[in-house]
Write a protein that holds these residues in place. Structure first.
Motif, PDB file in Angstrom:
ATOM      1  N   ASP A  47       0.835  -1.211   0.000  1.00  0.00           N
ATOM      2  CA  ASP A  47       0.000   0.000   0.000  1.00  0.00           C
ATOM      3  C   ASP A  47       0.865   1.255   0.000  1.00  0.00           C
ATOM      4  OD1 ASP A  47      -2.248  -1.536  -0.033  1.00  0.00           O
ATOM      5  OD2 ASP A  47      -2.665  -1.327   2.118  1.00  0.00           O
ATOM      6  N   GLY A  48       2.017   1.180   0.640  1.00  0.00           N
ATOM      7  CA  GLY A  48       2.972   2.271   0.606  1.00  0.00           C
ATOM      8  C   GLY A  48       2.598   3.453   1.478  1.00  0.00           C
ATOM      9  N   PHE A  49       3.481   4.436   1.492  1.00  0.00           N
ATOM     10  CA  PHE A  49       3.326   5.578   2.381  1.00  0.00           C
ATOM     11  C   PHE A  49       2.059   6.367   2.108  1.00  0.00           C
ATOM     12  CE2 PHE A  49       3.864  10.155   3.109  1.00  0.00           C
ATOM     13  CZ  PHE A  49       3.990  10.137   4.486  1.00  0.00           C
ATOM     14  N   PHE A  50       1.699   6.560   0.851  1.00  0.00           N
ATOM     15  CA  PHE A  50       0.568   7.435   0.532  1.00  0.00           C
ATOM     16  C   PHE A  50      -0.735   6.879   1.081  1.00  0.00           C
ATOM     17  CE2 PHE A  50       3.553   8.181  -3.110  1.00  0.00           C
ATOM     18  CZ  PHE A  50       4.059   9.366  -2.604  1.00  0.00           C
ATOM     19  N   GLU A  51      -0.942   5.571   0.953  1.00  0.00           N
ATOM     20  CA  GLU A  51      -2.157   4.963   1.498  1.00  0.00           C
ATOM     21  C   GLU A  51      -2.186   5.113   3.018  1.00  0.00           C
ATOM     22  OE1 GLU A  51      -4.782   3.566   0.107  1.00  0.00           O
ATOM     23  OE2 GLU A  51      -4.143   3.754  -1.986  1.00  0.00           O
ATOM     24  N   TRP A  52      -1.023   4.890   3.637  1.00  0.00           N
ATOM     25  CA  TRP A  52      -0.935   5.013   5.096  1.00  0.00           C
ATOM     26  C   TRP A  52      -1.245   6.449   5.529  1.00  0.00           C
ATOM     27  CZ3 TRP A  52       0.358   1.436   8.975  1.00  0.00           C
ATOM     28  CH2 TRP A  52       0.684   1.978  10.217  1.00  0.00           C
ATOM     29  N   ARG A  53      -0.615   7.401   4.856  1.00  0.00           N
ATOM     30  CA  ARG A  53      -0.818   8.815   5.206  1.00  0.00           C
ATOM     31  C   ARG A  53      -2.261   9.231   4.976  1.00  0.00           C
ATOM     32  NH1 ARG A  53       1.423  12.729   0.863  1.00  0.00           N
ATOM     33  NH2 ARG A  53      -0.440  11.832  -0.083  1.00  0.00           N
ATOM     34  N   ASP A  54      -2.830   8.867   3.843  1.00  0.00           N
ATOM     35  CA  ASP A  54      -4.185   9.294   3.508  1.00  0.00           C
ATOM     36  C   ASP A  54      -5.233   8.654   4.404  1.00  0.00           C
ATOM     37  OD1 ASP A  54      -3.026  10.800   1.552  1.00  0.00           O
ATOM     38  OD2 ASP A  54      -3.542   9.447  -0.106  1.00  0.00           O
ATOM     39  N   ALA A  55      -4.871   7.544   5.051  1.00  0.00           N
ATOM     40  CA  ALA A  55      -5.787   6.905   6.000  1.00  0.00           C
ATOM     41  C   ALA A  55      -5.734   7.580   7.371  1.00  0.00           C
ATOM     42  CB  ALA A  55      -5.451   5.422   6.129  1.00  0.00           C
ATOM     43  N   GLY A  56      -4.891   8.602   7.494  1.00  0.00           N
ATOM     44  CA  GLY A  56      -4.780   9.326   8.760  1.00  0.00           C
ATOM     45  C   GLY A  56      -3.988   8.596   9.819  1.00  0.00           C
ATOM     46  N   LEU A  57      -3.161   7.636   9.417  1.00  0.00           N
ATOM     47  CA  LEU A  57      -2.356   6.874  10.375  1.00  0.00           C
ATOM     48  C   LEU A  57      -1.082   7.644  10.723  1.00  0.00           C
ATOM     49  CD1 LEU A  57      -2.977   3.379   8.772  1.00  0.00           C
ATOM     50  CD2 LEU A  57      -3.923   4.256  10.925  1.00  0.00           C
ATOM     51  N   PRO A  58      -0.418   7.307  11.830  1.00  0.00           N
ATOM     52  CA  PRO A  58       0.698   8.132  12.325  1.00  0.00           C
ATOM     53  C   PRO A  58       1.868   8.206  11.339  1.00  0.00           C
ATOM     54  CG  PRO A  58      -0.094   6.642  14.031  1.00  0.00           C
ATOM     55  CD  PRO A  58      -0.765   6.220  12.773  1.00  0.00           C
ATOM     56  N   VAL A  59       2.358   9.415  11.133  1.00  0.00           N
ATOM     57  CA  VAL A  59       3.517   9.631  10.276  1.00  0.00           C
ATOM     58  C   VAL A  59       4.546  10.452  11.035  1.00  0.00           C
ATOM     59  CG1 VAL A  59       2.182   9.488   8.151  1.00  0.00           C
ATOM     60  CG2 VAL A  59       2.567  11.725   9.202  1.00  0.00           C
ATOM     61  N   TRP A  60       5.792  10.300  10.627  1.00  0.00           N
ATOM     62  CA  TRP A  60       6.879  11.097  11.168  1.00  0.00           C
ATOM     63  C   TRP A  60       7.281  12.128  10.132  1.00  0.00           C
ATOM     64  CZ3 TRP A  60      11.903  11.888   9.433  1.00  0.00           C
ATOM     65  CH2 TRP A  60      12.733  12.598  10.303  1.00  0.00           C
ATOM     66  N   VAL A  61       7.348  13.393  10.553  1.00  0.00           N
ATOM     67  CA  VAL A  61       7.659  14.496   9.654  1.00  0.00           C
ATOM     68  C   VAL A  61       8.920  15.185  10.164  1.00  0.00           C
ATOM     69  CG1 VAL A  61       6.829  16.648   8.634  1.00  0.00           C
ATOM     70  CG2 VAL A  61       5.214  14.815   9.162  1.00  0.00           C
ATOM     71  N   ALA A  62       9.897  15.370   9.272  1.00  0.00           N
ATOM     72  CA  ALA A  62      11.156  15.987   9.677  1.00  0.00           C
ATOM     73  C   ALA A  62      10.967  17.429  10.113  1.00  0.00           C
ATOM     74  CB  ALA A  62      12.165  15.913   8.537  1.00  0.00           C
ATOM     75  N   ASP A  63      10.010  18.148   9.500  1.00  0.00           N
ATOM     76  CA  ASP A  63       9.785  19.559   9.822  1.00  0.00           C
ATOM     77  C   ASP A  63       8.358  19.902   9.415  1.00  0.00           C
ATOM     78  OD1 ASP A  63       9.894  22.212  10.425  1.00  0.00           O
ATOM     79  OD2 ASP A  63      11.461  22.728   8.985  1.00  0.00           O
ATOM     80  N   LYS A  64       7.491  20.184  10.394  1.00  0.00           N
ATOM     81  CA  LYS A  64       6.095  20.484  10.103  1.00  0.00           C
ATOM     82  C   LYS A  64       5.889  21.928   9.654  1.00  0.00           C
ATOM     83  CE  LYS A  64       4.069  17.113  13.291  1.00  0.00           C
ATOM     84  NZ  LYS A  64       3.170  16.914  14.462  1.00  0.00           N
ATOM     85  N   ALA A  65       6.861  22.775   9.892  1.00  0.00           N
ATOM     86  CA  ALA A  65       6.733  24.193   9.531  1.00  0.00           C
ATOM     87  C   ALA A  65       7.991  24.627   8.784  1.00  0.00           C
ATOM     88  CB  ALA A  65       6.516  25.042  10.781  1.00  0.00           C
TER      89      ALA A  65
END
Length: 440
Positions: free
Chosen positions: A129-147
């Motif tokens: 399913d890959g990252f995009f499916e995981w992200r679009d399902a609202g599941l937890p992601v790690w972001v290097a910089d949110k701003a």
């Protein structure tokens, strides 16, 4: 390393031998026949239940930055396809480590997973399913910089009326997060603003001040340091340049004097240009047990409740609001760190005094705000009690340090920095309790 090179040459030799016949579809079909898939529900279960697992994102760092991060887990590695074979060895994974490989569109991850199998890893899965499916399902992601438009990792959020916090990354400080890996909080009163933590560097402090000015016309009256660590204090000279006094516990001030030069040198090496204008400062005002700040119609209490995870840890308590900015007295989203000078028995006693405050809202030093004490108790006091009980059993049985390394900490494996801190915590608590047993 030899295993990685040998496997790579085998793959290359096979590719050369059949270059006229092999297509990209053939490669994907071969990988699909070799590597088992794992679906989203199974991946969630693996992350929640097996602390040994490792996720490997084989996209490039640029792709990760532009598409919103990586799947969140206590151990997610970004090893781009093409470098995977050469960098996986440095991670020192056991051959039976549960490994899940993924990318964005299921094109690079199947052959990457197959390569790991060819290198001798026996428990490898592909997440199609890959990252995009995981992200679009609202599941937890790690972001290097949110701003990315600011030095801040994330912009300030209003926790309760007049109390704001810019929640930092729960990972270690990096160039990408500009050292904003703790919470930078502030309280707006009728008589100015109180800021908690000066920030990791001069420009980060300025970025926080810029956001405060967008929210209120009230001037910043005080900056309080939660302790003497670099991400709490290295930005203090920005505030002092603005005429704002900086307040710290006497033990934190001593830590700054003793460790400040080394912390500044580490910042300059890590942050390079982002360390511009950062220099060491000295707190303008120190206190011991308690300092009351009269701000408008309310009294804000700056309290040292006793030993916690580092010398000079304080809590900012607002009794009228029932809000505590706990600093590093309380943890919940990332594993708490134990240092060589951490008094874990004292921290447990301090916890009782912290609970006695009766806070309804708590802003910890790391991670988002919480309501009440239940969550932070589970991941702070209860963790310390559990680890000390386990170490005590080892000492009573005549065990040693290697036994401490084997303590089952899987109940905390979902916490950020678990991989970096779990074994280290066990070793340091064992060392501390050895000295206690000797009467020190």
């Amino acid at each position: 390393m030899y295993r990685a090179v040998a496997a790579t040459f085998l793959v290359m030799a096979s590719a050369v031998a059949s270059a006229d016949d092999l297509t990209s579809d053939d490669l994907l079909d071969r990988a699909a026949a070799t590597v088992p898939d794992i679906d989203t529900e199974e991946l969630q279960e693996l992350i929640a239940s097996d602390p040994r697992h490792v996720l490997i994102d084989v996209r490039t760092q640029t792709e990760v930055a532009l598409t919103g991060g990586m799947i969140r887990s206590h151990r997610t590695l970004n090893l781009p396809r093409g470098w995977l074979e050469f960098h996986i060895e440095r991670e020192l994974l056991d051959p039976d480590t549960p490994i899940v490989v993924y990318c964005g569109q299921n094109l690079r991850s199947p052959p990457a997973a197959m390569t790991l199998q060819q290198m001798g890893f026996t428990n490898v899965h592909n997440y199609p399913d890959g990252f995009f499916e995981w992200r679009d399902a609202g599941l937890p992601v790690w972001v290097a910089d949110k701003a990315p438009e600011s030095f801040l990792y994330s912009m300030p959020q209003e926790v309760t009326e007049g109390v704001w916090s810019a929640i930092g990354a729960t990972q270690p400080p990096t160039y990408a997060n500009s050292g904003h890996n703790n919470n930078l909080s502030f309280v707006i009163t009728d008589d100015g603003v109180l800021v908690v933590n000066a920030g990791d560097n001069y420009l980060l402090a300025k970025s926080l001040h810029d956001e405060i000015r967008k929210i209120t016309d009230q001037p910043v009256r005080y900056v309080v340091l939660e302790n003497g660590q670099g991400h709490a204090m290295l930005g203090m000279t920005y505030w002092q340049d603005q005429g704002v006094p900086v307040i710290a516990h006497v033990d934190a001030a001593r830590e700054i004097e003793e460790n400040g030069p080394a912390l500044l040198a580490r910042l300059q090496q890590r942050s390079r240009d982002k360390a511009f204008r950062t220099r060491l400062g000295t707190p303008d005002r120190v206190f011991t047990d308690r300092l009351d700040l009269e701000m408008g119609d309310e009294t804000i209490e700056v309290l040292n409740l006793g030993p916690a995870h580092s010398p000079g840890d304080i809590v900012v308590w607002m009794p009228e609001r029932k809000v505590a900015i706990s600093g590093d007295v309380a943890f919940h989203e990332r594993m708490l760190p134990v240092f060589e000078d951490t008094d874990t028995a004292g921290w447990i006693r301090t916890w009782d005094r912290f609970v006695d405050l009766g806070a309804e809202t708590i802003i910890p030093g790391h991670g988002g705000p919480v309501e009440g004490y239940e969550t932070v108790t589970r991941y702070t006091r209860d963790y310390l009690v559990y680890m000390r009980e386990e170490v005590e059993e080892i000492l009573d049985a005549g065990g040693g340090l290697n036994d401490a390394y084997q303590i089952d900490q899987s109940a905390y494996a979902h916490l950020d920095t678990f991989h970096e801190l779990a074994r280290r915590n066990a070793a340091l608590i064992f060392q501390e309790m050895e000295f206690e047993a000797l009467g020190f």
